[in-house]
Design a protein around this motif. Sequence first.
Motif, PDB file in Angstrom:
ATOM      1  N   LYS A   1      -6.082  -0.870   0.296  1.00 55.34           N
ATOM      2  CA  LYS A   1      -6.521  -0.288   1.550  1.00 55.34           C
ATOM      3  C   LYS A   1      -7.795  -1.235   1.963  1.00 55.34           C
ATOM      4  CE  LYS A   1      -7.573   3.819   4.226  1.00 55.34           C
ATOM      5  NZ  LYS A   1      -7.467   5.184   4.302  1.00 55.34           N
TER       6      LYS A   1
ATOM      7  N   ALA B   1      -4.296   2.103  -4.752  1.00 52.45           N
ATOM      8  CA  ALA B   1      -3.850   2.132  -3.348  1.00 52.45           C
ATOM      9  C   ALA B   1      -5.059   1.933  -2.669  1.00 52.45           C
ATOM     10  CB  ALA B   1      -3.305   3.535  -3.003  1.00 52.45           C
TER      11      ALA B   1
ATOM     12  N   TYR C   1       0.901  -1.057  -0.005  1.00 48.40           N
ATOM     13  CA  TYR C   1       0.005  -0.038  -0.047  1.00 48.40           C
ATOM     14  C   TYR C   1       0.814   1.266   0.010  1.00 48.40           C
ATOM     15  CZ  TYR C   1      -3.024   3.490   1.701  1.00 48.40           C
ATOM     16  OH  TYR C   1      -3.797   4.748   1.815  1.00 48.40           O
TER      17      TYR C   1
END
Length: 762
Positions: free
Chosen positions: A526, A522, A496
């Motif tokens: 997450k 990203a 990440y």
Amino acid sequence: MIDWKGSWITDANDMHYKPAPYFRKEITTLKTIKSARAYIATGGLYEFYINGNKVGNRMLDPMYTRFDRRNLYTTLDITADLKKGKNAFGMLLGNGWYNHQSTAVWNFDKAIWRNRPRCLVNIRITYTDNTSETIVTDESWKTADSPVIFNSIYTGEHYDARKEISNWNKPNFDDTSWKKAEISLAPSSNLVSQQLHPIRVISKLKPAKVEKINDTLYVFTFPRNIAGTTQLSIKNAVAGTVFRIKHGERLYKNGRVDMSNIDLHYRPTDNSDPFQTDIYIANGKGNESFSPKFNYKGFQYVEISSSKPFALDRNNILAFVINSDVPAVGTIKTSNEVFNKVWEATNSSYLSNLFGYPTDCPQREKNGWTGDAHTAVETGLYNFDGITIYEKWLADHQDEQKEDGELSNIIPNPGKFGYEFATGPDWTSSVAIIPWKIYTFYGDISLLTKMYPNIKKYVDLIDKRYPSGVTDWGLGDWVPVKSTSSKPLTSSMYYYADALILAKTAKLLGKTTDSEHYFHLAQKIKNAVNDQFLNKTTAIYCSGTQTELAGPLYWGLVPDEFRQKVADNLYKKVQETNFHLDVGLLGTKALLNALSENGYADAAYKIASQEDFPSWGYWIKNGATTLYENWPLDVEKNDASLNHIMFGEIGAWMYKGLGGIFPDEEIPGFKHILLKPNFVTGLDSFEAKYQSSYGEIVSSWKRKNGKILYKVTIPPNASASLYLKHGMSLSISPKEIITVNEGLYEVIQLEAGTYSIKLNEK
């Protein structure tokens, strides 16, 4: 770019031949010299001499690279070294990592580039009449064996003083018996200027203690554990007397040097190449002095044995502290003396592992482990101006990266080791984290720009291999105290971080499509991490270890609505260990920061300042002057180096978690400073100073009569946002302030200047 002339040269021996070669060339200059430069490229290491004197004070030049892909050359100003008339040039070549003759598990003796040391030298002389000439290496140079009968960057150096050749590097020396140099192939076709702080002798230490074991054996104790070499000075030794100079970090109970904690990976071929041991053979000509030229070790103790009885005392030996000569830019001072020593030990370990690239330890490996380096990068940047070292090392990353984007776990690597394990994002995120930190600390986007394609290839590789957004590729929370944490969680945290850095970089570079793609990636990572690992009822990740709670907080993976609950759970978790560490390497990076950035700075300081096991203070209380590789002291059961940087995040945390000095990534390079000091219980005073590109930043505070007296200095052409806990009554001079409420904080905008602030403690 240099318009190189001449040829690479070597001698007639192969890579297995042990004596180091001399080379010499003599010229006559009839004109007055205006200026002169020497441009030197080598496979291996060199020392360069003019008219009998070594040029400069640099050590272990040039820096280590992937030799078959890129070679560095150094530029020396030799104007003052030359004279009108006869001049003699001399070269002594050492093996370095180019011709690794010692054996170890890392297979450097089988490196695909390995060969006999060689050099390419261009000496460019400009005269006062503005004419010039270039002296080059070719077959007119002469070569012979030197008294350096063996040298290894990994184990030691052997020197037979009986083989010394007087005046070999001076004019009028008779070299008719010397052989002609041989034209050789270049290690690579890529010659690049070496533009980084050189390695030098930084300081010299005298022994604090000497113990005579018997007439042929002495043990010297130095004040602290260092990376470097020793200098042996003797008088009136019998010719042929052999002195063995053994370096180590510990002593056995009988007082002898113990290397059992650092020779784990050494695989001696025979007894002729002892680990961390120099061998000097005396010539018997009165005053003699020896210090290795092409080696360094990690040590605090030195055992010297002689083949014949010989009396030694403290005046016979000096220790040379050696590392890349990076300027210091930060200082920490606190009211806790043990804590101050932790900071000093952290810096000592950082410098002990800075030799043109960041290493793990200065004795048993000397390898550029990627995980150790990115974990300690902020500690390095707060304390030292190390940008040039990292610029060079990121170029090494480019040399090592495979076409599919994969990186090796140690950089540089020998080409036959480095891709077997520890190549996942928890380790090799150095490719993204370090250039991003350089950008935030210096405001210089050039390294990010240069590394963008490499970060992209690496992130794309992980995305291709792990399309779900969760990856278990990695080494995990290395060397935990007790609890084992989820490797898929820790590896995905770094994945990440890499994707987010890539997205931000793409935005900075105006790559809109890429930026949107990687911000989306990203967010996907997450979401996947929180869907798989976060218990939304309990606000606990996985089994709730310190690492599993601190990591998502530190790397920004926790959803806003769960952030305080996760932080509260982390606080409860550290209460269970009575505010002691229960993490490995990855958790050590995250733990203190996650606490201090989420309302629990007092708890972070309690952990950081502990003096019993396991803690940094525990090492200090037991005599440590550097950081260790493992928390226990029982190295008989733990083959642990006593000079490792991997647990060194605490050095950066002092600036962040106590001084509150942060760069603002929106206005980087400390053009705008984020100040978030924590006036923790248990400290009476604290001061952090950092020399930014704009000038010195100071954040200091002390307790007095129930108040906090806080002083802050903002350098010229910079500004700051000071975050103080909401509700703390305060006064500030020299000017009125405007405060803006932001959650738990009042934010005070400060321009350049020095401010004194009084705060009432709650």
